[in-house]
Scaffold this motif. Structure first.
Motif, short mmCIF file in Angstrom:
data_model
loop_
_atom_site.label_atom_id
_atom_site.label_comp_id
_atom_site.label_asym_id
_atom_site.label_seq_id
_atom_site.Cartn_x
_atom_site.Cartn_y
_atom_site.Cartn_z
N MET A 1 12.09 137.84 -25.21
CA MET A 1 11.16 136.75 -25.56
C MET A 1 9.75 137.31 -25.54
N LYS A 2 8.91 136.79 -26.35
CA LYS A 2 7.50 137.16 -26.36
C LYS A 2 6.69 135.89 -26.09
N PRO A 3 5.43 136.07 -25.69
CA PRO A 3 4.63 134.87 -25.42
C PRO A 3 4.45 134.00 -26.67
N ALA A 4 4.32 132.69 -26.45
CA ALA A 4 3.91 131.80 -27.53
C ALA A 4 2.45 132.12 -27.87
N PRO A 5 2.01 131.81 -29.09
CA PRO A 5 0.62 132.13 -29.45
C PRO A 5 -0.39 131.43 -28.53
N PHE A 6 -1.46 132.09 -28.24
CA PHE A 6 -2.55 131.48 -27.49
C PHE A 6 -3.88 132.06 -27.95
N TYR A 8 -7.61 133.57 -26.88
CA TYR A 8 -7.97 134.51 -25.81
C TYR A 8 -9.48 134.60 -25.72
N ALA A 9 -9.99 134.54 -24.51
CA ALA A 9 -11.42 134.73 -24.28
C ALA A 9 -11.61 135.74 -23.17
N ALA A 10 -12.65 136.54 -23.30
CA ALA A 10 -12.96 137.56 -22.28
C ALA A 10 -14.41 137.41 -21.85
N PRO A 11 -14.69 136.40 -21.02
CA PRO A 11 -16.08 136.20 -20.58
C PRO A 11 -16.56 137.34 -19.71
N THR A 12 -17.87 137.52 -19.67
CA THR A 12 -18.44 138.60 -18.87
C THR A 12 -19.22 138.08 -17.66
N SER A 13 -19.36 136.76 -17.57
CA SER A 13 -20.02 136.21 -16.39
C SER A 13 -19.17 135.08 -15.82
N LEU A 14 -19.36 134.79 -14.54
CA LEU A 14 -18.60 133.72 -13.89
C LEU A 14 -18.89 132.38 -14.53
N ASP A 15 -20.16 132.10 -14.82
CA ASP A 15 -20.51 130.81 -15.44
C ASP A 15 -19.80 130.64 -16.78
N GLU A 16 -19.77 131.73 -17.55
CA GLU A 16 -19.09 131.69 -18.84
C GLU A 16 -17.60 131.41 -18.65
N ALA A 17 -17.01 132.05 -17.65
CA ALA A 17 -15.59 131.86 -17.36
C ALA A 17 -15.30 130.44 -16.93
N LEU B 22 0.95 145.04 -24.46
CA LEU B 22 0.58 146.45 -24.58
C LEU B 22 1.80 147.30 -24.91
N SER B 23 2.94 146.97 -24.31
CA SER B 23 4.16 147.75 -24.57
C SER B 23 4.51 147.71 -26.06
N ASP B 24 4.41 146.54 -26.67
CA ASP B 24 4.75 146.42 -28.09
C ASP B 24 3.68 147.04 -28.97
N PHE B 25 2.42 146.97 -28.55
CA PHE B 25 1.34 147.64 -29.26
C PHE B 25 1.59 149.14 -29.30
N ILE B 26 1.94 149.71 -28.16
CA ILE B 26 2.18 151.15 -28.07
C ILE B 26 3.35 151.55 -28.98
N ARG B 27 4.40 150.74 -28.93
CA ARG B 27 5.61 151.10 -29.67
C ARG B 27 5.50 150.81 -31.17
N SER B 58 3.27 148.27 -18.78
CA SER B 58 2.67 147.91 -20.07
C SER B 58 3.20 146.58 -20.58
N CYS B 59 4.35 146.12 -20.08
CA CYS B 59 4.87 144.80 -20.51
C CYS B 59 4.10 143.66 -19.86
N LEU B 60 3.28 143.97 -18.87
CA LEU B 60 2.53 142.93 -18.18
C LEU B 60 1.03 143.00 -18.47
N MET B 61 0.68 143.74 -19.51
CA MET B 61 -0.70 143.75 -19.98
C MET B 61 -0.72 143.32 -21.42
N LEU B 62 -1.76 142.61 -21.79
CA LEU B 62 -1.96 142.29 -23.20
C LEU B 62 -2.64 143.49 -23.85
N ALA B 63 -2.30 143.75 -25.10
CA ALA B 63 -2.94 144.87 -25.81
C ALA B 63 -4.46 144.73 -25.80
#
Lengths: 240, 155
Positions: A1-6, A8-17, B22-27, B58-63
């Protein structure tokens, strides 16, 4: 199984997060608990907020004799910390039992605490240490004692828009006995039960919906005779 | 989202979804299929790679989390075709059969024997506790690790 789509955000400050949390968003720290849930689609958040780029959330410091651990501190950093080994060795002993090195290289102290597994090592040790948990949201800040923070199995008192930012552990007199013991079927497995001892205070994991703090084992009211015997032995070993 | 990663000294850049592991990205994106996918929840260790020399799942990190980072995979152990002492020891001690778990063991063992002055059998077993093998029964793997550690100590 792979994750369902989501998203993604990568904030750089706590307030942003903090501003990103709330509406079906999950914070991502070490990912060692969250990503398995995503992979199995047991969690399907709309948004994943990656905390790993937020400045100031990781670090281990001794401030006025107390230990302050940033929530994003890697478990492996806790394991290697001279400050922790010197003043609060029960934490080092506990974290050495968490999974395996590869997991500890990414997993965070705050993540383990927020995940609130009732049999987890770090919550158990932190309850024995009478830790306090600093929480932030866009609405403000609050600090929770352990018995208020751990509410039930995999349930903490954190609201969906709150982040655990720091864990504070009070100073301990140098002569105080500290010890940790757990029983797992194989090395690195999730523990069946664990015990952390700090002076007269005992915390038990795996025998209730949250880590239990007691001074005598009778207070734990463990119905199952196997668990009762198991934790008695673990407490004995933790004290040795 | 664009992800740029240094793997074994080479730059890889690909466009991925946030949910790409990350695992799937690598592969699949990078074409480095030495890294294997077993359980996808961190228990089996087959996906283990190194970031900054430290083993991670790598299966527990996002690419996307690896963007801008330097990774090492099993392909990086023998960059010029000459086997790493660990690989050579695995070969000599028959520490692999199907080979599926082997990259994960190598990525886990390499830092363990690199960083230790003296690595006794118990320490090796403990270091390997996070990697599962269905074929060998582990004995040959432990022996190979001991042999490689001994050879590295002697050089």
């Amino acid at each position: 199984m792979k994750p369902a789509p989501f998203d993604y955000a990568a904030p750089t400050s706590l307030d942003e997060a903090l501003a990103l949390l709330g509406d079906d968003a999950k914070p991502l720290a070490g990912g060692q608990s969250l990503v398995p849930l995503l992979n199995f689609r047991l969690a399907r958040p709309r948004l994943v907020v990656d905390l790993n780029g937020v400045a100031g959330l990781a670090g281990i410091r001794r401030v006025d004799g107390a230990l302050r651990i940033g929530a994003l501190t890697r478990q492996s950093a806790l394991e290697r910390s001279a400050v922790v080994a010197d003043g609060w060795p029960v934490l080092r002993d506990a974290v050495r039992h968490v999974a395996h090195a590869a997991i500890r290289n990414r997993g965070t102290v705050g993540g383990s605490v927020a995940h609130a597994d009732p049999a987890a090592e770090l919550p158990c040790a932190l309850v024995a240490l009478d830790a306090r948990f600093h929480v932030r949201s866009t609405r403000g800040a609050r600090t929770l004692a352990a018995d208020a923070f751990f509410v039930g199995p995999l349930q903490s008192a954190l609201e969906p828009d709150e982040l655990l930012t720091e864990i504070e552990v009070p100073p301990i007199a140098a002569a105080t006995l500290q010890g940790f013991a757990e029983y797992a079927r194989t090395h690195g497995d999730f523990a069946l039960a664990c015990a952390a001892v700090v002076g007269e205070r005992v915390a038990l994991g795996g025998v209730g919906p949250t880590p239990l703090a007691v001074t005598h084992l009778d207070e734990a009211h463990i119905a199952d005779p196997y668990r009762r015997a198991l934790v008695a032995e673990l407490v004995r070993r933790a004290r040795a | 989202m664009k992800v740029t990663v240094d793997i074994n000294g080479e730059r890889h850049e690909h466009d991925v979804e946030p949910r790409t592991l990350l695992s799937d990205f690598i592969r699949h994106d990078c074409g480095l299929t030495g890294t294997h996918v077993g359980c996808e929840h961190g228990a089996c260790g087959a996906c283990t790679v190194q970031i900054d020399g430290e083993p991670v799942r790598s299966c527990l990190m996002l690419a996307v989390q690896a963007n801008g980072r330097a990774l090492r995979t099993v392909e990086g152990l023998a960059p010029d075709g000459e086997l790493h002492p660990l690989q050579q020891a695995f070969h000599e001690r028959h520490a692999l059969q199907c080979g599926f778990c082997t990259p994960g063991f190598l990525m886990t063992l390499e830092p363990a024997i690199r960083d230790a002055d003296a690595l006794d059998r118990h320490a090796i077993e403990e270091a390997l506790a996070g990697n599962l093998c269905r074929c060998t029964g582990y004995e040959a793997i432990v022996e190979a690790a001991e042999l490689a550690a001994e050879r590295l100590r002697r050089t």
